[in-house]
Design a protein around this motif. Sequence first.
Motif, short mmCIF file in Angstrom:
data_model
loop_
_atom_site.label_atom_id
_atom_site.label_comp_id
_atom_site.label_asym_id
_atom_site.label_seq_id
_atom_site.Cartn_x
_atom_site.Cartn_y
_atom_site.Cartn_z
N PRO A 45 0.74 -1.37 -0.15
CA PRO A 45 -0.18 0.14 -0.04
C PRO A 45 0.86 1.22 -0.11
O PRO A 45 1.90 1.29 0.60
CB PRO A 45 -0.62 -0.03 1.18
N ASP A 46 0.03 2.32 -0.64
CA ASP A 46 1.03 3.43 -0.56
C ASP A 46 1.31 4.05 0.84
O ASP A 46 0.59 3.88 1.81
CB ASP A 46 0.30 4.85 -1.39
N GLY A 47 2.52 4.67 1.21
CA GLY A 47 2.95 4.90 2.32
C GLY A 47 3.68 3.93 3.18
O GLY A 47 4.17 4.11 4.18
N SER A 48 3.63 2.64 2.65
CA SER A 48 4.44 1.47 3.29
C SER A 48 6.11 2.04 3.40
O SER A 48 6.57 2.34 2.55
CB SER A 48 4.43 0.26 2.54
N VAL A 49 6.44 1.72 4.49
CA VAL A 49 8.11 2.09 4.80
C VAL A 49 8.69 0.80 4.83
O VAL A 49 8.40 -0.12 5.75
CB VAL A 49 7.97 2.89 6.35
N ALA A 50 9.86 0.97 4.25
CA ALA A 50 10.82 -0.08 4.29
C ALA A 50 12.45 0.36 4.60
O ALA A 50 12.52 1.54 4.30
CB ALA A 50 10.99 -0.94 3.20
N LEU A 51 13.30 -0.33 5.16
CA LEU A 51 14.60 0.01 5.51
C LEU A 51 15.69 -1.00 5.30
O LEU A 51 15.36 -2.24 5.44
CB LEU A 51 14.62 0.38 6.91
N TYR A 52 16.63 -0.85 4.32
CA TYR A 52 17.53 -1.85 3.59
C TYR A 52 18.98 -0.91 4.06
O TYR A 52 19.25 0.24 4.51
CB TYR A 52 17.34 -1.63 2.10
N TYR A 53 19.81 -2.06 3.95
CA TYR A 53 21.29 -1.66 4.27
C TYR A 53 22.29 -2.37 3.16
O TYR A 53 21.84 -3.31 2.65
CB TYR A 53 21.77 -2.09 5.65
N ARG A 54 22.89 -1.42 2.77
CA ARG A 54 23.95 -1.73 1.64
C ARG A 54 25.44 -1.39 2.21
O ARG A 54 25.65 -0.60 2.73
CB ARG A 54 23.76 -0.93 0.34
#
Length: 158
Positions: A45-54
């Motif tokens: 859904p719009d507004g979904s928050v994700a956090l990744y690391y590289r």
Amino acid sequence: VMGSEVDTGGRAVTVELFFKTVPCPTTIGCQQGIIVPQGDPDSWPDGSVALYYRPQRDSDMGLQLRVKGYFDTASPSTDTAYLRYPYFEDNIWYHVAVGIDAVTGQGVPYLVVDGLLWADPSPTTLQGTASLRLGPFILGASLSSTNFLSRIFRGYFD
């Protein structure tokens, strides 16, 4: 899968954790999920928050905050803020907090590392209209619509 969906009702969102990475082999893709909504990103859904690391050796290194349905005002084709903190080293614990205050539909994500606010030399402004959402999410990986785990976090977090 952890948690249920939480609509923040237009309030700010902060993701906070302790993490320590281990070296990532150069022969594989190393984008690693920290918290990632369940399923195919196209169906979030719009507004979904994700956090990744590289890892630091990659050109888009550091932490990546993605908010579905938002866009970078300087580069409208992307919905990701690249928080290129230049000092993450493998095998060291860090306390990080990543936040965005999108009450007005526009926000500059911020990063706090070990209690210090990092002054990003080229901050990203994300803009959108949806309320920010958390969950249900996968902790430490991505889970595709076919229930395949990928982007597994290499390290530890608390």
